[in-house]
Design an enzyme around this catalytic site. Structure first.
Site, PDB file in Angstrom:
ATOM      1  N   LYS A 146       0.847  -1.194   0.000  1.00 27.33           N
ATOM      2  CA  LYS A 146       0.000   0.000   0.000  1.00 27.33           C
ATOM      3  C   LYS A 146       0.883   1.246   0.000  1.00 27.33           C
ATOM      4  O   LYS A 146       1.586   1.501   0.982  1.00 27.33           O
ATOM      5  CB  LYS A 146      -0.907   0.029   1.240  1.00 27.33           C
ATOM      6  CG  LYS A 146      -2.010   1.073   1.090  1.00 27.33           C
ATOM      7  CD  LYS A 146      -2.687   1.424   2.381  1.00 27.33           C
ATOM      8  CE  LYS A 146      -2.006   2.532   3.127  1.00 27.33           C
ATOM      9  NZ  LYS A 146      -1.926   3.823   2.398  1.00 27.33           N
ATOM     10  N   GLU A 158      10.804   1.552   9.846  1.00 24.03           N
ATOM     11  CA  GLU A 158      11.658   2.736   9.646  1.00 24.03           C
ATOM     12  C   GLU A 158      10.779   3.936   9.956  1.00 24.03           C
ATOM     13  O   GLU A 158       9.860   4.243   9.199  1.00 24.03           O
ATOM     14  CB  GLU A 158      12.166   2.814   8.199  1.00 24.03           C
ATOM     15  CG  GLU A 158      12.997   1.630   7.743  1.00 24.03           C
ATOM     16  CD  GLU A 158      14.343   1.515   8.448  1.00 24.03           C
ATOM     17  OE1 GLU A 158      14.708   2.426   9.209  1.00 24.03           O
ATOM     18  OE2 GLU A 158      15.014   0.482   8.250  1.00 24.03           O
ATOM     19  N   CYS A 217      13.448  11.516   6.021  1.00 27.94           N
ATOM     20  CA  CYS A 217      13.544  11.110   7.430  1.00 27.94           C
ATOM     21  C   CYS A 217      14.915  11.427   8.010  1.00 27.94           C
ATOM     22  O   CYS A 217      15.064  11.599   9.208  1.00 27.94           O
ATOM     23  CB  CYS A 217      13.266   9.622   7.548  1.00 27.94           C
ATOM     24  SG  CYS A 217      14.332   8.659   6.459  1.00 27.94           S
ATOM     25  N   GLU A 254       9.448  15.882  15.755  1.00 25.16           N
ATOM     26  CA  GLU A 254       9.763  15.944  14.321  1.00 25.16           C
ATOM     27  C   GLU A 254       8.795  16.909  13.614  1.00 25.16           C
ATOM     28  O   GLU A 254       7.583  16.837  13.811  1.00 25.16           O
ATOM     29  CB  GLU A 254       9.612  14.548  13.704  1.00 25.16           C
ATOM     30  CG  GLU A 254       9.980  14.506  12.237  1.00 25.16           C
ATOM     31  CD  GLU A 254       9.714  13.131  11.595  1.00 25.16           C
ATOM     32  OE1 GLU A 254       8.626  12.567  11.792  1.00 25.16           O
ATOM     33  OE2 GLU A 254      10.615  12.634  10.896  1.00 25.16           O
TER      34      GLU A 254
HETATM   35  P1  NAD Z   1       2.375   8.022   7.936  1.00 25.77           P
HETATM   36  O1  NAD Z   1       2.742   7.198   9.109  1.00 25.77           O
HETATM   37  O2  NAD Z   1       1.312   9.040   8.091  1.00 25.77           O
HETATM   38  O3  NAD Z   1       1.910   7.101   6.717  1.00 25.77           O
HETATM   39  C1  NAD Z   1       2.751   6.117   6.172  1.00 25.77           C
HETATM   40  C2  NAD Z   1       1.884   5.037   5.541  1.00 25.77           C
HETATM   41  O4  NAD Z   1       1.151   4.374   6.579  1.00 25.77           O
HETATM   42  C3  NAD Z   1       0.856   5.549   4.549  1.00 25.77           C
HETATM   43  O5  NAD Z   1       0.755   4.629   3.491  1.00 25.77           O
HETATM   44  C4  NAD Z   1      -0.423   5.570   5.381  1.00 25.77           C
HETATM   45  O6  NAD Z   1      -1.600   5.459   4.630  1.00 25.77           O
HETATM   46  C5  NAD Z   1      -0.230   4.344   6.255  1.00 25.77           C
HETATM   47  N1  NAD Z   1      -0.972   4.359   7.524  1.00 25.77           N
HETATM   48  C6  NAD Z   1      -1.289   5.421   8.291  1.00 25.77           C
HETATM   49  N2  NAD Z   1      -1.952   5.006   9.404  1.00 25.77           N
HETATM   50  C7  NAD Z   1      -2.037   3.656   9.337  1.00 25.77           C
HETATM   51  C8  NAD Z   1      -2.612   2.641  10.172  1.00 25.77           C
HETATM   52  N3  NAD Z   1      -3.210   2.951  11.316  1.00 25.77           N
HETATM   53  N4  NAD Z   1      -2.507   1.356   9.785  1.00 25.77           N
HETATM   54  C9  NAD Z   1      -1.874   1.018   8.634  1.00 25.77           C
HETATM   55  N5  NAD Z   1      -1.342   1.931   7.786  1.00 25.77           N
HETATM   56  C10 NAD Z   1      -1.408   3.234   8.136  1.00 25.77           C
HETATM   57  O7  NAD Z   1       3.744   8.678   7.426  1.00 25.77           O
HETATM   58  P2  NAD Z   1       3.914   9.730   6.238  1.00 25.77           P
HETATM   59  O8  NAD Z   1       3.344  11.024   6.701  1.00 25.77           O
HETATM   60  O9  NAD Z   1       3.446   9.127   4.971  1.00 25.77           O
HETATM   61  O10 NAD Z   1       5.509   9.833   6.132  1.00 25.77           O
HETATM   62  C11 NAD Z   1       6.279  10.727   6.862  1.00 25.77           C
HETATM   63  C12 NAD Z   1       6.911  10.041   8.057  1.00 25.77           C
HETATM   64  O11 NAD Z   1       7.686   8.926   7.615  1.00 25.77           O
HETATM   65  C13 NAD Z   1       7.880  10.913   8.826  1.00 25.77           C
HETATM   66  O12 NAD Z   1       7.691  10.700  10.201  1.00 25.77           O
HETATM   67  C14 NAD Z   1       9.250  10.399   8.401  1.00 25.77           C
HETATM   68  O13 NAD Z   1      10.299  10.629   9.323  1.00 25.77           O
HETATM   69  C15 NAD Z   1       8.965   8.946   8.243  1.00 25.77           C
HETATM   70  N6  NAD Z   1       9.957   8.313   7.357  1.00 25.77           N
HETATM   71  C16 NAD Z   1      10.909   7.502   7.909  1.00 25.77           C
HETATM   72  C17 NAD Z   1      11.893   6.926   7.095  1.00 25.77           C
HETATM   73  C18 NAD Z   1      12.970   6.044   7.670  1.00 25.77           C
HETATM   74  O14 NAD Z   1      13.658   5.382   6.884  1.00 25.77           O
HETATM   75  N7  NAD Z   1      13.147   5.991   8.981  1.00 25.77           N
HETATM   76  C19 NAD Z   1      11.881   7.192   5.719  1.00 25.77           C
HETATM   77  C20 NAD Z   1      10.892   8.033   5.204  1.00 25.77           C
HETATM   78  C21 NAD Z   1       9.927   8.586   6.034  1.00 25.77           C
END
Ligand code: NAD
Length: 486
Positions: A178, A254, A288, A390
């Site tokens: 997804k 991650e 990130c 963050e």
């Molecule tokens: P998010 O957690 O809002 O969403 C990520 C994914 O999870 C999306 O596909 C979303 O639809 C899904 N999702 C959200 N709630 C869910 C649930 N309850 N159950 C299952 N799936 C769910 O994150 P975002 O806003 O898309 O991305 C930004 C974040 O990602 C920042 O915090 C960033 O630091 C982190 N990030 C971390 C890394 C790493 O390698 N550590 C890399 C990139 C981004």
């Protein structure tokens, strides 16, 4: 003009749904496409297709044949390179040079890299003594885990999705993936490429939708999912962990970061400024690994703040196709509101705004986009929200420090632990400080220089486990030890 619909890919077929949602361009707020949200029944269908495929063809295909297919997927991305770049830019608004030099080439490279690695990796073998003197032989084999849910964020959509897919497929698993609801474009193109590369039906399934009470939640809750690999916010990771606990699913996370840079008094000043510009403002701060906390030795503090301000004010927020553009918009209006709230809170908490803090003025349709100014603060204490939470935007706070041990303690006093950058000409210090930092990745005199063979991941709120090279293959396979009495 007909609006494109991004469909789900289930059991080898592209399928729409009763509920379509809008995909908005963050550059100017225009409608790019509509997206078919997968409901519970579609999630069930995709998981069932993956379960069936996992007990059939895919894991039975020889490793070298699977690796050939992975390389075909990489070639398929290359063949449709311009379409991928266009879709990534439309969904994210990022500069053309970023999408065409980083996101899409790395998307293809992830398949080539794991195809090559999977063919060369060995497992353990131990000869052991036994009382009868004949001994025994232990050797380990890798088996697929089964069906893996891959959940990806919006900041580096194709790069981060393929970083998980490629090793998971190489190890013989079947996938239900997804992408983020904000960035469905390149994931849908990838499903077409995977289809054309001859991946058997059900091995790879793609579902569009949201997280809570939608596709993401239905998927992570599904009892036939064996493992979840997730990149996204720490709070989402925590929620997925809660849901996954019931079936004790394997997890690879991650998550978020609150990364720091330390500029020591002996740093190469120009390199430190240039590196910090990249680490704060790349992808509009939406990586990130981006630096949000900068610690500068007191002897350089004033000069550093002035120079970073000067350079931040030269960043160009243009249309993505223009070569001059080096700062794109934030992903959405909702994310912009969150980022602007962080700026306002920083001011309320006594922060000194050095530059930015607001929304750039445009006289064209960019007025309806999700833009924000590159922003720098100073003057805040470690307990304030800008230094603890963050933001995920183009912002940093710069603090002075005087002693090495003091700055190490300060850097470690956060609930996150993803990455850090150190700028010093003294390599003894580089080694000494690096090993004391509570993070998963340290860069000395550089930032975001990635060798795909190395371990990647965070500690504390920043994640569980490591990706990269062998570490990815280890997560996506079940090692079974076979002991033969001789
Ligand atoms: P998010 O957690 O809002 O969403 C990520 C994914 O999870 C999306 O596909 C979303 O639809 C899904 N999702 C959200 N709630 C869910 C649930 N309850 N159950 C299952 N799936 C769910 O994150 P975002 O806003 O898309 O991305 C930004 C974040 O990602 C920042 O915090 C960033 O630091 C982190 N990030 C971390 C890394 C790493 O390698 N550590 C890399 C990139 C981004």
């Amino acid at each position: 003009m007909t609006i494109k619909i991004h469909k789900n890919y289930i059991a080898g077929e592209f399928i729409s749904s009763d509920h379509l949602f809008d995909n908005i361009n963050p550059i100017d707020g225009s409608l790019i496409s509509r997206v078919a949200e997968a409901d519970q029944a579609m999630v069930d269908k995709a998981v069932l297709a993956a379960v069936k495929a996992s007990s059939g063809e895919w894991s039975a295909i020889s490793l070298s044949e699977r690796c050939k297919i992975l390389r075909k997927i990489a070639d398929g991305i290359d063949a449709r390179f311009d379409e991928f770049v266009e879709a990534e830019i439309a969904d994210t608004g990022k500069p053309y040079k970023h999408a065409s030099k980083i996101d899409i080439p790395r998307g293809a490279e992830n398949f080539r890299f794991f195809s090559d690695l999977a063919k060369t990796v060995s497992t353990e073998c131990f000869e052991m003594d036994t009382p009868d003197g004949n001994g025994a032989l232990n050797y380990a084999i890798r088996k697929p885990m089964g069906v893996i849910a891959v959940i990806a964020p919006w900041n580096l959509p194709l790069l981060l999705l393929t970083w998980k897919l490629a090793p998971a497929l190489a190890m013989g698993n079947c996938i239900v993936a997804k992408p983020s609801e904000e960035t469905p474009g390149t994931a849908t193109l990838l499903a077409e490429v995977i289809h054309d590369a001859g991946v058997p039906s059900g091995v790879f399934n793609l579902l569009h939708g949201f997280g809570p009470n939608s596709t993401g939640e239905y998927l992570t809750k599904h009892e036939d999912i064996d493992a979840i690999t997730f990149t996204g916010e720490s709070a989402t990771g925590s929620e997925i962990m809660r849901v996954a606990a019931k079936d004790v699913k394997s997890l690879s996370f991650e998550l978020g970061g609150k990364n720091a840079a330390i500029i020591f008094e002996d740093a190469d000043f120009e390199a430190a400024i240039e590196g910090t510009m990249r680490s704060v403002f790349s992808n509009c701060g939406q990586v990130c690994l981006c630096t949000e906390r900068v610690y500068v030795h007191e002897s350089l503090f004033e000069k550093f703040v002035l120079e970073l301000k000067k350079r931040a004010e030269t960043l160009i927020e243009n249309w993505p196709e223009g070569q001059s553009m080096n700062l794109g918009p934030l992903i959405s209006q909702e994310h912009r509101k969150k980022v602007l709230d962080c700026f306002n809170r920083a001011i309320d908490e006594g922060g000194k705004l050095i530059t930015g803090g607001g929304v750039p003025k445009f006289s064209d349709t960019r007025k309806a986009g999700s833009w924000v100014e590159p922003t720098i603060f100073t003057g805040l204490g470690e307990e304030t929200s800008l230094l603890t939470d963050e933001v995920f935007g183009p912002v940093c706070h710069i603090s002075p420090f005087s002693a090495e041990n003091e700055v190490i303690d300060t850097l470690n006093s956060t609930k996150y632990g993803l990455a850090a950058a150190i700028w010093t000409k003294d390599l003894q210090r580089g080694h000494r400080v690096s090993r004391q930092l509570e993070v998963g990745v340290v860069w000395v005199n550089t930032w975001f220089l990635r060798d795909l063979r190395t371990p990647f991941g965070g500690i504390k709120l920043s994640g569980i486990g490591r990706e990269g090279g062998l570490h990815s293959l280890d997560f996506y396979s079940e090692l079974t030890n076979i002991c033969i009495k001789l």
